[in-house]
Design a protein around this motif. Structure first.
Motif, PDB file in Angstrom:
ATOM      1  N   LEU A  92     -17.875 153.832  -9.694  1.00 39.72           N
ATOM      2  CA  LEU A  92     -17.787 152.726  -9.083  1.00 39.72           C
ATOM      3  C   LEU A  92     -18.978 151.850  -9.511  1.00 39.72           C
ATOM      4  N   LYS A  93     -18.942 150.585  -9.873  1.00 42.96           N
ATOM      5  CA  LYS A  93     -19.980 149.650  -9.993  1.00 42.96           C
ATOM      6  C   LYS A  93     -19.642 148.526  -9.218  1.00 42.96           C
ATOM      7  N   SER A  94     -20.916 148.219  -8.343  1.00 44.05           N
ATOM      8  CA  SER A  94     -20.533 147.210  -7.237  1.00 44.05           C
ATOM      9  C   SER A  94     -20.665 145.931  -7.988  1.00 44.05           C
ATOM     10  N   LYS A  95     -19.826 144.883  -7.815  1.00 43.97           N
ATOM     11  CA  LYS A  95     -19.707 143.588  -8.221  1.00 43.97           C
ATOM     12  C   LYS A  95     -20.083 142.473  -7.061  1.00 43.97           C
ATOM     13  N   GLY A  96     -20.777 143.261  -6.047  1.00 43.90           N
ATOM     14  CA  GLY A  96     -21.157 142.253  -4.964  1.00 43.90           C
ATOM     15  C   GLY A  96     -19.863 142.241  -3.729  1.00 43.90           C
ATOM     16  N   ARG A  97     -20.200 141.615  -2.732  1.00 45.09           N
ATOM     17  CA  ARG A  97     -19.304 141.223  -1.877  1.00 45.09           C
ATOM     18  C   ARG A  97     -18.566 139.861  -1.676  1.00 45.09           C
ATOM     19  N   ALA A  98     -16.906 140.028  -1.487  1.00 42.48           N
ATOM     20  CA  ALA A  98     -16.664 138.676  -1.244  1.00 42.48           C
ATOM     21  C   ALA A  98     -17.034 138.026  -0.152  1.00 42.48           C
ATOM     22  N   PRO A  99     -17.275 136.552  -0.084  1.00 43.57           N
ATOM     23  CA  PRO A  99     -17.674 135.889   1.051  1.00 43.57           C
ATOM     24  C   PRO A  99     -17.145 135.667   2.142  1.00 43.57           C
ATOM     25  N   ILE A 100     -16.070 136.440   2.492  1.00 46.70           N
ATOM     26  CA  ILE A 100     -15.333 136.180   3.683  1.00 46.70           C
ATOM     27  C   ILE A 100     -14.328 137.373   3.988  1.00 46.70           C
ATOM     28  N   ALA A 101     -13.969 137.668   5.162  1.00 42.75           N
ATOM     29  CA  ALA A 101     -13.139 138.884   5.255  1.00 42.75           C
ATOM     30  C   ALA A 101     -11.513 138.455   4.968  1.00 42.75           C
ATOM     31  N   TYR A 102     -10.858 139.221   4.926  1.00 36.61           N
ATOM     32  CA  TYR A 102      -9.417 139.083   4.543  1.00 36.61           C
ATOM     33  C   TYR A 102      -9.180 138.456   3.427  1.00 36.61           C
TER      34      TYR A 102
END
Length: 659
Positions: free
Chosen positions: A199-209
């Protein structure tokens, strides 16, 4: 962990699904025991998809009570490989990620319930059945040979596909949501190697769901999600700064749903109801924030968009104003021409594209109707040929099913309500009729098409009315809002108005009707019967909620971060109204006999709802029939349980309705 299925075993199943199969004919005057069992079964084939290069087909089949994959050559139609998991594991949703490999969601059948559960794990396998590998999930950690160090860490998270075509590094893009009770943590976007799971992280999405859409290079570009106030938020990723920027709410509508990034990576096609009631197609441009309307129907929201094989443009939109129809937005693409020809080849049918080769030359087409379960075809654009691959339910070929027709009527306040009428092929002067109520209620609706439960009722001799009451999806924002905080009143009055319309039209006969449904449909069964005590002779309530005050404290809605906000909007907080709209408190008004069915493992509508209704009926001295299942959740998954349920219905309706 994995186990190859012998080609002989799968070939035996598939041979009964291909055109060589000769079905048994059934009498149409009644549903015999054999047909009941067949209607209760899972489809022999649930999906077929073609590889990006068009050379192989992945066929999801049901074998010995579990889902498996069979791989066939698209040209030879001969099996080249097969795969299934050892019990209790099963194969869920799958995607071709390159020309040789499929990645699927790994589901698990628990000892105490029948319906498989997805715990976020992904598994990969080649079309020849080789290189099977658990790629993602809490059990995916691997140790390096001869050391105590792990080659990769297992992820305690749920994976969802975002961009499923592997790049030159053999990576696809996933949304990885960390484990939590309500799944409300912000998901991480990760690139996963489809062979070894690295796995390589691309960061987090800015909001849940978050619904995340990638651009043409497979990089995350748009995220749309729901906040804890049950409001939609939209974020765009700045490719220069690699940071998410929130789009002002005034710039989009309540139903903003991204479709695909345009070919130039400078825009986005969207489904939305921006500054209008009905949801249509828009194009948003990144540079200046302009939002251009492309197409909106006058009556119904768009059900589905059809996108070119390169995902760079939308060429058609599906509408469900009664029967399915299509509007072509472009006649310049190869896909538009092909799909138009397919609609002419199967006039009046429901035509769906399950997959296409990357060059757009080979398509897998799924065709069904109100009277026929799905059949899969392979379309070859170069040869201009259409070849039947398989029937999803081959054992039902030869059965003459009932036709379903769209209907429309005025409700108690003049509001137009749409629905469907299915006339039983069994003729009866007594016109026994069942009102079949859908669940939801919000955003859900009934569609024209093949439905085994509906056909079971029709072939058993009962006409069937389905009502897309206010609050149902597909008819615009205002129509859906009209159902909010009206669960126990206006929605039920729509159902009652539809029933009275059917009687007035001579389709149904007063005094010879029953009502039934699952989930919200079960709630409506009991609530409508309290509001119109003389209308229904009997009612079947499956997996229902009957005390609205329990919704905030029982069930899985409470675990969602926006659960309270949703319930406040949909049901309300007025305790007096919740009591008024809870049928458990009004059973003394009932004249309708009830059959109450519930699964003990139900988390959406917990078993306590059925228990409270039972206690209230006992206290009021009202007769009822009880049917519980120890191993079912929200509805009936197991074919044995579904067969038992169908047989119970046959006996129950025969006692209360005149044939």
């Amino acid at each position: 962990m994995q186990s190859m299925v012998s080609k002989l075993a799968l070939a035996t199943v598939l041979s009964t699904s291909f055109v060589l199969f000769t079905p048994t004919s059934f009498a149409n005057s009644q549903t015999d025991a054999t047909l009941v069992e067949l209607l209760a079964k899972h489809p022999a084939i649930s999906n077929i998809k073609i590889a990006p290069d068009g050379r192989h087909l992945a066929i999801q089949v049901f074998v010995e009570g579990r889902q498996a994959l069979a791989f066939y050559g698209a040209a030879s139609m001969k099996m080249v490989g097969s795969f299934r998991m050892q019990y209790p594991m099963q194969i869920g949703e799958f995607q071709w990620v390159n020309n040789e490999r499929v990645v699927f969601k790994l589901t698990e059948t628990l000892a105490w319930q029948r319906q498989p559960v997805y715990y976020g794990e992904l598994y990969g396998v080649n079309y020849d059945g080789s290189k099977g590998e658990l790629l993602f999930g809490f059990r995916a950690g691997k140790k390096q040979t001869g050391t105590r160090l792990k080659q990769r860490e297992g992820k305690s998270a749920w994976a969802e596909f975002v961009f499923n075509q592997a790049d030159e590094r053999n990576q696809i893009l996933l949304k990885s949501t960390p484990t939590s009770e309500g799944g409300d943590r912000q998901p991480e976007l990760v690139a996963m190697d489809v062979y070894n799971g690295e796995l390589k992280s691309k960061g987090r999405a800015p909001i849940a769901y978050a619904d995340v859409v990638a651009d043409q290079q497979g990089e995350p570009r748009i995220a749309s999600g729901i906040d804890n106030k049950y409001h939609r938020q939209v974020y765009l990723k700045d490719i220069k700064t690699d940071k998410w920027q929130q789009l002002p709410k005034r710039n989009y509508g309540r139903y903003f749903t991204p479709i695909a990034v345009t070919a130039d990576n400078q825009g986005l096609h969207v489904l939305d109801n921006f500054q209008q009631d009905i949801s249509g197609i828009f194009e948003y441009r990144f540079a200046d924030g302009s939002y251009k309307p492309i197409f909106t129907d006058n009556t119904v929201s768009i059900t589905q968009t059809l996108v070119t094989a390169d995902t760079q443009s939308v060429y058609a939109a599906r509408l469900d104003d009664g029967k399915p129809s299509y509007v072509f937005l472009s006649d310049q693409t190869q896909e538009a021409t092909v799909f138009s020809n397919l609609l002419e080849t199967f006039p009046g049918d429901d035509v769906t594209i399950t997959s296409k080769s990357k060059d757009g030359k080979k398509w897998v087409v799924q065709v069904s109707s109100d009277k026929a379960a799905a059949t899969f075809y392979l379309y070859d654009h170069e040869k201009v040929t259409l070849t039947k691959i398989a029937d999803s339910r081959p054992e039902l070929k030869g059965v003459k099913f009932a036709a379903t027709e769209p209907v429309k009527f005025k409700s108690f306040d003049g509001l137009d309500i749409h629905g469907y009428w299915t006339q039983s092929p069994v003729q009866s002067e007594h016109k026994p009729t069942i009102v079949l109520v859908h669940g939801g209620p919000h955003g859900v609706r009934d569609y024209w098409g093949f439905d085994t439960e509906l056909q079971f009722l029709a072939l058993s001799g009962y006409n069937v009315l389905q009502v897309n009451f206010r609050g149902s999806g597909g008819y615009g924002y205002k129509f859906q809002q009209k159902g909010h905080r009206q669960w126990g009143d206006a929605i039920q009055r729509d159902i009652i108005a539809g029933t009275e319309w059917a009687i007035a039209q001579g389709k149904a006969k007063a005094g010879n009707l029953c009502i039934m449904g699952g989930s919200f449909g079960a709630y409506s069964t009991v609530q409508s019967a309290t509001l119109a005590p003389d209308l229904f002779k009997c009612g079947v309530a499956v997996a229902g909620v009957y005390d609205l005050s329990l919704l905030a404290g029982k069930g899985d809605i409470q675990y969602l971060s926006y659960g309270k906000a949703y319930l406040d909007e949909a049901v309300g907080t007025d305790e007096a109204q919740l009591q008024q709209y809870s049928p458990v408190h009004h059973v003394s008004k009932l004249k309708t006999h009830l059959l109450i069915a519930h699964g003990k493992k139900d988390e959406r509508a917990p078993y306590i709802h059925a228990e409270k209704l039972q206690q209230a009926l006992d206290k009021a001295g009202k007769p009822y029939q009880w049917l519980e299942f120890n191993d079912e959740t929200h509805g009936f998954y197991d074919p044995v349980n579904r067969t038992k349920y169908f047989n119970e219905l046959k006996v129950y309706f025969s006692k209360h309705l005149v044939m």
